[in-house]
Design an enzyme around this catalytic site. Structure first.
Site, PDB file in Angstrom:
ATOM      1  N   ASN A   1      -4.561   7.481   6.605  1.00  0.00           N
ATOM      2  CA  ASN A   1      -4.654   7.204   5.139  1.00  0.00           C
ATOM      3  C   ASN A   1      -5.778   8.152   4.638  1.00  0.00           C
ATOM      4  O   ASN A   1      -6.765   8.150   4.964  1.00  0.00           O
ATOM      5  CB  ASN A   1      -4.934   5.889   4.795  1.00  0.00           C
ATOM      6  CG  ASN A   1      -5.417   5.511   3.451  1.00  0.00           C
ATOM      7  OD1 ASN A   1      -4.748   6.047   2.475  1.00  0.00           O
ATOM      8  ND2 ASN A   1      -5.889   4.383   3.277  1.00  0.00           N
TER       9      ASN A   1
ATOM     10  N   ARG B   1       0.802  -1.123  -0.066  1.00  0.00           N
ATOM     11  CA  ARG B   1      -0.076  -0.029   0.020  1.00  0.00           C
ATOM     12  C   ARG B   1       1.045   1.220  -0.072  1.00  0.00           C
ATOM     13  O   ARG B   1       0.331   2.353  -0.358  1.00  0.00           O
ATOM     14  CB  ARG B   1      -0.903   0.121   1.133  1.00  0.00           C
ATOM     15  CG  ARG B   1      -1.818  -1.039   1.360  1.00  0.00           C
ATOM     16  CD  ARG B   1      -2.897  -0.955   2.248  1.00  0.00           C
ATOM     17  NE  ARG B   1      -3.753   0.205   1.953  1.00  0.00           N
ATOM     18  CZ  ARG B   1      -5.150  -0.170   1.466  1.00  0.00           C
ATOM     19  NH1 ARG B   1      -5.606  -1.211   1.209  1.00  0.00           N
ATOM     20  NH2 ARG B   1      -5.656   1.090   1.436  1.00  0.00           N
TER      21      ARG B   1
END
Ligand code: F6R
Length: 606
Positions: A96, A27
Site C-alpha cells: 500500500n 480500502r
C-alpha cells in the site's frame, strides 16, 4: 487506499485471508489477490467476490499475504493486481503506497537482465529483494537492503517460498498494524480484519520493520537494530465492524448517530461548572490558553466539519480561526508560529494530505492537535495532543457518523477553549445542556427515515441538485452535496444561499431541485428570501426545517423536519436527513453505496 493483510499460524490461511480482505474492502476494490507460499497465487479484477471465483480453495497453506488495490500506477488489470513477485516467483509482496523511485530501480534492474510483467511501481520491491537475496543468501538481510533503497510510501508484507511461515512487514508513510494471537500472528493496514482474531496489536511507526512467525514477532529499525514496542489492546468489538442486519454499512452508521454523540461526550462534560474535561488536551492546556489563532486542516468531510468549527470557535470561544484543505496547506507559505494551533481533523488518522500539513506546522513551531477517530493512527500519534471521537470504526466509504462525532467534538473543544477566554459560565451551561438533548432529537430524525426515503425516490430522476445553507449550515450544504455526489455519481453543488443571486441562480429551472437548510435560527428570514428567489424561477425546494414551522410549507415542495436546538449545534441535526437522502437516492439507483466507484476510505497517497 489499498489494503494489505497477512497471516501466519497453524490454521488454513485461505478463509482467514478472504475474511480479512472482506472486512478491508472499503480500502480499495479495483482488484484483489492472495498468495500462499509453496501453493500459489490468485488474482481478480474487482473485489473479494471476484477473487472468490478464482478457485481459491485449491490453494493450501497456513500462511499468506492478501491485497485489495486502489489503483495509482497502472490500470486495474489482473496483471497489475497484487501480490507481485520476483522473476523466480519465490518472493511475493503486497504493498500500500507509492514507490517514488521505482523508475530508476526498474531501469537499473532491467539493465542487469531482470524482466518485469506489470506496469506497477510495486513490482520493483520483490525484484529488488530477489536481487539482494541472490548475493546475500539471507531473506531478512535482503529485505533490509531493499528497504534502504526504496523512496516513497509503503506498508508492505513479504513472503519467501523457502521460509513459508515467515512474513516480513515494513512501514514508511502507510499504516501497518500487527495482530498478536496465540500461535498465530497477523499484519494489516488497519485493525479491522484483525479484531475477530485478537485485540492485541502493535502499530508500526515509519522506518520500522517487523518479522513474524506463528509464535514470534520482532521489530527492528531500518538499520536492523531491534526495537521494543508496546502492545496495545483495541477496545472495538467485532460487532462494530459488521452490518448487524442493515443492508449497508452507510445506513448502519447513519443510524448510529445517537450513540455516537453519547460516546463523544461521555465523561467529558461538567454541566454545573460549565466545563469540558478533555483528558487528551491536559498536557497542552497552558499553551492553548496563550494561543492566538487556530488553523483547522482536514480533507473532504473532515474539512467541512472544520468549517463548522470555525463558526463555533470564533463566535463562542473568541479566537481567530482559519480552515484549509490538507492538500493545499503546505503548497502555500503558511505563516505559523508558536502561538498558532494547527487542529487536524481526520476519521482515519491516516490521510496523507492532512498528515503532511501537521508535519509542516510542526516544522514551523506550531502546536498540533488532532480530532481523530482511529485510536493509535498516525495522526493521533504525530500530533502533540488531541481529542478522540469515540465513534467506533467507520466502514462505509462515505463518512457519516464520523462527521457527527467531529462536530460534537468541536462543540466540546469550543466550550473548552471558550472557558479559558471570554465565554461565561451561563453560556457554557446552556451549550452543554443542549448537547445532552441531542441523542433524543437525533432519534426523532432517524424515525423519519421512510419519509426521507420516499422523498429521495420522488426526485430519483433528477440529474442535478443544489444544496444551500447559511452561517452554521453553510458548510452543511457542502457536506450534503458531497454525500450525494460520492454515493450517487450525481451532480450536486453546495452553495451559500446568499451567493445564489451572484451566479448559480441562472442554473435553476423546474428540473434542478434545491435542498435548503432553512432552520428557525438567526438567518431564517434570509434563507426564506433565498428560497423564494429559487421558487420564482420554478425551482423545486426540499426544505430541512425546524419542527413546528408551518410557514416553510408555503415555499417548499417537500419538508423534512428536525427538532429545534441551539443554533451552534444545529448542523449535527441538519446533516442527518441529508445523509439519509443521499443513501436512499443511491439505493434507488441500485448503486453499491458502501463502495462508490473510484473512491476508497483512508486516502494514504497525496
Ligand atoms: C467523504 C469522505 C472523505 C473523507 C476524507 C478525509 O465522505 O469520507 O471526504 O472525509 O477523505 O478522510 P479522513 O477523515 O479519514 O482524514
Amino acid at each position: 487506499m489499498c489494503g494489505i493483510f497477512a497471516y501466519t499460524g497453524n490454521k488454513n490461511a485461505i478463509p482467514i485471508l478472504i475474511d480479512g480482505l472482506t472486512s478491508l474492502e472499503y480500502r480499495g476494490y479495483d482488484s484483489a489477490g492472495i498468495h500462499i507460499p509453496q501453493s500459489g497465487t490468485r488474482k481478480a479484477v474487482g473485489g473479494v467476490s471476484q477473487l472468490k471465483l478464482q478457485n481459491i480453495n485449491s490453494l493450501q497453506g497456513t500462511s499468506g499475504v492478501a491485497h485489495l488495490r486502489w489503483a495509482t500506477h497502472g490500470e486495474p488489470t489482473e496483471i497489475n493486481a497484487h501480490p507481485h513477485h520476483d522473476m523466480s516467483h519465490k518472493i511475493h509482496v503486497v504493498h500500500n503506497g507509492i514507490i517514488e523511485n521505482y523508475k530508476e530501480i526498474k531501469e537499473s534492474l532491467i539493465s542487469q537482465g531482470y524482466t518485469f510483467v506489470s506496469s506497477t511501481d510495486t513490482e520493483v520491491i520483490p525484484q529488488l529483494i530477489a536481487f539482494y537475496l541472490y548475493t546475500l543468501k539471507d531473506f531478512e538481510k535482503a529485505v533490509f537492503e531493499a528497504l534502504n533503497i526504496l523512496r516513497g510510501t509503503y506498508g508492505i508484507a513479504v513472503t519467501y517460498e523457502n521460509e513459508p511461515q515467515k512474513i516480513i512487514t515494513a512501514r514508511c508513510g502507510a499504516p501497518v498494524v500487527l495482530g498478536l494471537g496465540m500461535d498465530e500472528n497477523f499484519v494489516a493496514s488497519d485493525p479491522t480484519p484483525i479484531l475477530r482474531h485478537t485485540k492485541n496489536v502493535i502499530y508500526l511507526s515509519d522506518g520500522e520493520v517487523a518479522i513474524i512467525t506463528p509464535q514470534t514477532h520482532a521489530i527492528y529499525n531500518l538499520k536492523n537494530i531491534p526495537i521494543t514496542k508496546q502492545t496495545e489492546v483495541i477496545d472495538w468489538d467485532v460487532e462494530q465492524v459488521q452490518k448487524n442486519g442493515f443492508d449497508h454499512f452507510m445506513l448502519k452508521e447513519i443510524m448510529e448517530a445517537k450513540e455516537v454523540v453519547q460516546n463523544t461526550i461521555r465523561g467529558r462534560i461538567k454541566i454545573n461548572e460549565g466545563l469540558v474535561k478533555l483528558g487528551g488536551l491536559e498536557l497542552v492546556e497552558d499553551k492553548l490558553k496563550h494561543a492566538k489563532r487556530i488553523i483547522i486542516v482536514g480533507c473532504g468531510t473532515a474539512f467541512y466539519a472544520g468549517l463548522v468549527g470555525e463558526y463555533m470557535l470564533e463566535e463562542h470561544a473568541g479566537i481567530p480561526v482559519e480552515v484549509e484543505v490538507g492538500s493545499e496547506f503546505r503548497y502555500r507559505k503558511p505563516i505559523l508560529d508558536e502561538h498558532t494551533v494547527l487542529l487536524a481533523i481526520s476519521q482515519s488518522g491516516e490521510t496523507a494530505d492532512t498528515l503532511e500539513a501537521i508535519r509542516e506546522a510542526k516544522r514551523k513551531g506550531a502546536l498540533t492537535l488532532g480530532i481523530v477517530n482511529t485510536v493509535g493512527s498516525t495522526i493521533a500519534r504525530e500530533t502533540d495532543a488531541g481529542i478522540y471521537n469515540h465513534a467506533g470504526p467507520e466502514i462505509g466509504v462515505a463518512s457519516t457518523k464520523a462527521f457527527i462525532s467531529q462536530l460534537t467534538a468541536l462543540v466540546l473543544f469550543t466550550v473548552f477553549m471558550g472557558r479559558t477566554r471570554s465565554m461565561n459560565i451561563s453560556v457554557a451551561k446552556e451549550i452543554l445542556n443542549e448537547i445532552t438533548t441531542l441523542p433524543d432529537k437525533i432519534e426523532k430524525i432517524l424515525l423519519q427515515k421512510d419519509t426521507i426515503k420516499s422523498i429521495a425516490e420522488k426526485y430519483s430522476t433528477s440529474r442535478d441538485f443544489l444544496y444551500i445553507g447559511r452561517k452554521y449550515n453553510y458548510p452543511i450544504a457542502f457536506e450534503g452535496a458531497l454525500k450525494l455526489k460520492e454515493v450517487s455519481y450525481i451532480h450536486a453543488e453546495g452553495y451559500g444561499a446568499g451567493e445564489m443571486k451572484h451566479g448559480p441562480l441562472a442554473m435553476i429551472d423546474q428540473d434542478f431541485p434545491s435542498l435548503a437548510i432553512t432552520l428557525q435560527d438567526s438567518v431564517y428570514e434570509k434563507m426564506i428570501s433565498n428560497i423564494q428567489e429559487i421558487k420564482a424561477r420554478k425551482g423545486k425546494i426540499i426544505s430541512i426545517a425546524t419542527e413546528g414551522d408551518r410557514v416553510i410549507q408555503e415555499y417548499s415542495n417537500d419538508v423534512i423536519y428536525v427538532p429545534s436546538v441551539h443554533e451552534m449545534l444545529s448542523p449535527i441535526l441538519a446533516i442527518i436527513p441529508l445523509q439519509l437522502f443521499a443513501y436512499y437516492f443511491a439505493v434507488t439507483k441500485g448503486l453499491d453505496v458502501d463502495k462508490p466507484r473510484n473512491l476508497a476510505k483512508s486516502v494514504t497517497v497525496e
